[in-house]
Design a protein around this motif. Structure first.
Motif, PDB file in Angstrom:
ATOM      1  N   GLY A 118       2.386  -3.599  -0.864  1.00  0.00           N
ATOM      2  CA  GLY A 118       0.986  -3.957  -1.055  1.00  0.00           C
ATOM      3  C   GLY A 118       0.220  -4.254   0.208  1.00  0.00           C
ATOM      4  O   GLY A 118      -0.849  -4.876   0.168  1.00  0.00           O
ATOM      5  N   ARG A 119       0.720  -3.801   1.348  1.00  0.00           N
ATOM      6  CA  ARG A 119       0.028  -4.073   2.612  1.00  0.00           C
ATOM      7  C   ARG A 119      -0.344  -2.801   3.363  1.00  0.00           C
ATOM      8  O   ARG A 119      -0.757  -2.846   4.518  1.00  0.00           O
ATOM      9  CB  ARG A 119       0.889  -4.958   3.508  1.00  0.00           C
ATOM     10  CG  ARG A 119       2.278  -4.407   3.763  1.00  0.00           C
ATOM     11  CD  ARG A 119       3.139  -5.349   4.593  1.00  0.00           C
ATOM     12  NE  ARG A 119       4.506  -4.854   4.725  1.00  0.00           N
ATOM     13  CZ  ARG A 119       4.886  -3.945   5.612  1.00  0.00           C
ATOM     14  NH1 ARG A 119       3.993  -3.432   6.453  1.00  0.00           N
ATOM     15  NH2 ARG A 119       6.141  -3.552   5.664  1.00  0.00           N
ATOM     16  N   GLY A 120      -0.224  -1.672   2.706  1.00  0.00           N
ATOM     17  CA  GLY A 120      -0.502  -0.401   3.387  1.00  0.00           C
ATOM     18  C   GLY A 120      -1.740   0.274   2.843  1.00  0.00           C
ATOM     19  O   GLY A 120      -2.016   0.230   1.641  1.00  0.00           O
ATOM     20  N   ALA A 121      -2.512   0.884   3.728  1.00  0.00           N
ATOM     21  CA  ALA A 121      -3.680   1.676   3.338  1.00  0.00           C
ATOM     22  C   ALA A 121      -3.431   3.121   3.739  1.00  0.00           C
ATOM     23  O   ALA A 121      -2.561   3.408   4.564  1.00  0.00           O
ATOM     24  CB  ALA A 121      -4.935   1.140   4.023  1.00  0.00           C
ATOM     25  N   ASP A 122      -4.201   4.040   3.136  1.00  0.00           N
ATOM     26  CA  ASP A 122      -4.070   5.446   3.509  1.00  0.00           C
ATOM     27  C   ASP A 122      -4.425   5.618   4.980  1.00  0.00           C
ATOM     28  O   ASP A 122      -5.446   5.113   5.448  1.00  0.00           O
ATOM     29  CB  ASP A 122      -4.995   6.308   2.649  1.00  0.00           C
ATOM     30  CG  ASP A 122      -4.554   6.333   1.188  1.00  0.00           C
ATOM     31  OD1 ASP A 122      -3.348   6.224   0.947  1.00  0.00           O
ATOM     32  OD2 ASP A 122      -5.431   6.455   0.311  1.00  0.00           O
ATOM     33  N   GLU A 123      -3.591   6.337   5.691  1.00  0.00           N
ATOM     34  CA  GLU A 123      -3.869   6.595   7.100  1.00  0.00           C
ATOM     35  C   GLU A 123      -3.192   7.887   7.525  1.00  0.00           C
ATOM     36  O   GLU A 123      -2.216   8.330   6.926  1.00  0.00           O
ATOM     37  CB  GLU A 123      -3.400   5.437   7.988  1.00  0.00           C
ATOM     38  CG  GLU A 123      -1.892   5.205   7.956  1.00  0.00           C
ATOM     39  CD  GLU A 123      -1.435   4.168   8.958  1.00  0.00           C
ATOM     40  OE1 GLU A 123      -2.115   4.005   9.995  1.00  0.00           O
ATOM     41  OE2 GLU A 123      -0.396   3.528   8.724  1.00  0.00           O
ATOM     42  N   VAL A 124      -3.747   8.494   8.569  1.00  0.00           N
ATOM     43  CA  VAL A 124      -3.179   9.712   9.158  1.00  0.00           C
ATOM     44  C   VAL A 124      -2.693   9.355  10.553  1.00  0.00           C
ATOM     45  O   VAL A 124      -3.475   8.906  11.403  1.00  0.00           O
ATOM     46  CB  VAL A 124      -4.220  10.843   9.226  1.00  0.00           C
ATOM     47  CG1 VAL A 124      -3.641  12.052   9.959  1.00  0.00           C
ATOM     48  CG2 VAL A 124      -4.667  11.232   7.817  1.00  0.00           C
ATOM     49  N   VAL A 125      -1.402   9.520  10.782  1.00  0.00           N
ATOM     50  CA  VAL A 125      -0.801   9.240  12.088  1.00  0.00           C
ATOM     51  C   VAL A 125      -0.421  10.572  12.722  1.00  0.00           C
ATOM     52  O   VAL A 125       0.450  11.286  12.213  1.00  0.00           O
ATOM     53  CB  VAL A 125       0.445   8.340  11.947  1.00  0.00           C
ATOM     54  CG1 VAL A 125       1.103   8.134  13.313  1.00  0.00           C
ATOM     55  CG2 VAL A 125       0.079   7.005  11.320  1.00  0.00           C
TER      56      VAL A 125
END
Length: 342
Positions: free
Chosen positions: A311-318
């Motif tokens: 519950g601590r992650g957001a959508d992101e592009v690495v």
């Protein structure tokens, strides 16, 4: 097999107390918890996975979708898979490997069952038909790869466009003007697989900026296929003095064929590879290369999906920045290259 009842008897507590220690659902005194944990360690007790999943609504499993196609270089795929499995285990998760070419059906199967808590998808295409389902799924997912549209998705990948541009910059800096790209098998481009398309885009754009002539030819990894492709390249572009290879299986055949033709590497022909470092470093001529950071990609993907599960992650592009390592396979353009237009 040691049971929960055995642990309870050894620790001198009730079976429900052991269960509460394992689940954390009720407050247990520190001394009782320590006694139960000592008994668990001494007896070598492992909670039943099925029962634990029913109690917590979690399987503690991450599904890794890795279609093993004949046109892909499987060792690199498996290196990523091992990194995923090792990192997941460090977070208390096991990995379920799905190797079939199921497409959306695999996503539906995971989403509609209790097989896994989350998904990691590999072999990502620019217009991947798994993505609409992944965007709507209740279970979190991460891509190792980059589609055309990343909206609502978490992705990790090497910046393959920048990798292609880096290869063009390096060869142009050595004076090369005519470059041939020996790519993946034709089927990889026909599927519009992200990493291959993006590398080619980066090469083409930077070559246009630098005034280089670029020729791209897909190629199977066999010796016969590389031989036919090399002959075609020199027939169509006799002035070719440098190669970019994005096909791990083709590197050794290419070096052997150039040697047989009397073309010294790098004096007569320079070669840059986009591949894992160990492939480049152990070639018959150590290859200048842009590394494919397989282990880092697998590790980042797991970190992303675990963050979502917690519950601590957001959508992101690495996008991992490419690094070019100069070895023995690249040098200045020959003074008088065949087919020189000067």
């Amino acid at each position: 097999m040691v049971t929960l009842a055995d642990v309870a008897q050894h620790a001198g507590v009730s079976a429900s107390t052991v269960s509460y220690v394992l689940s954390g659902k009720r407050s247990i005194s520190a001394s009782t918890r320590e006694r139960v944990e000592r008994s668990i360690a001494q007896l070598g007790y492992h909670p039943n996975a099925g029962a634990r999943a029913l109690a917590s609504s979690r399987s503690n499993i991450i599904a890794l979708m890795i279609p093993l196609r004949t046109d892909m270089y499987v060792p690199v795929m498996m290196e990523i898979a091992i990194a995923v499995a090792t990192t997941a285990r460090g977070h208390g998760y096991d990995v379920l490997l799905l190797t079939g070419e199921e497409g959306p059906a695999a996503v539906r199967r995971i989403e509609g069952s209790a097989l896994a808590d989350a998904m990691i998808l590999m072999d990502v295409e620019l217009e991947d038909d798994r993505l609409p389902l992944l965007r709507e799924a209740a279970r979190p997912g991460v891509l190792i790869g980059l589609p055309a549209d990343t909206t609502g998705l978490s992705c990790v990948d090497l910046d393959f466009e920048a990798a292609g541009a880096l290869c063009a910059d390096h060869l142009a800096g050595l004076g090369h003007r005519e470059i041939a790209v020996i790519g993946e098998a034709a089927a990889v481009y026909e599927r519009h697989t992200g990493f291959a398309e993006r590398t080619l885009n980066g090469l083409r754009r930077r070559s246009d900026d630098l005034g280089l002539r670029l020729l791209h030819r897909p190629c199977e990894g066999s010796y016969a296929a590389v031989s036919a492709t090399l002959a075609r390249i020199y027939d169509e572009r006799p002035g070719t003095t440098a190669f970019v290879v994005q096909n791990e299986a083709a590197t050794d055949p290419l070096l052997a064929l150039l040697r047989q033709q009397g073309r010294a590497v790098p004096e007569d022909a320079s070669v840059v590879a986009i591949c894992p470092d160990h492939v480049a470093a152990h070639a018959s001529v150590p290859l200048t290369s842009v590394a494919v950071p397989a282990q880092k990609m697998g590790r980042y993907a797991v970190e992303q999906v675990v963050a979502k599960l917690e519950g601590r992650g957001a959508d992101e592009v690495v996008l991992l920045e490419p690094e070019l390592t100069v070895r023995e396979s690249t040098g200045p353009r020959p003074a008088a290259a065949p087919g020189d237009r000067r």
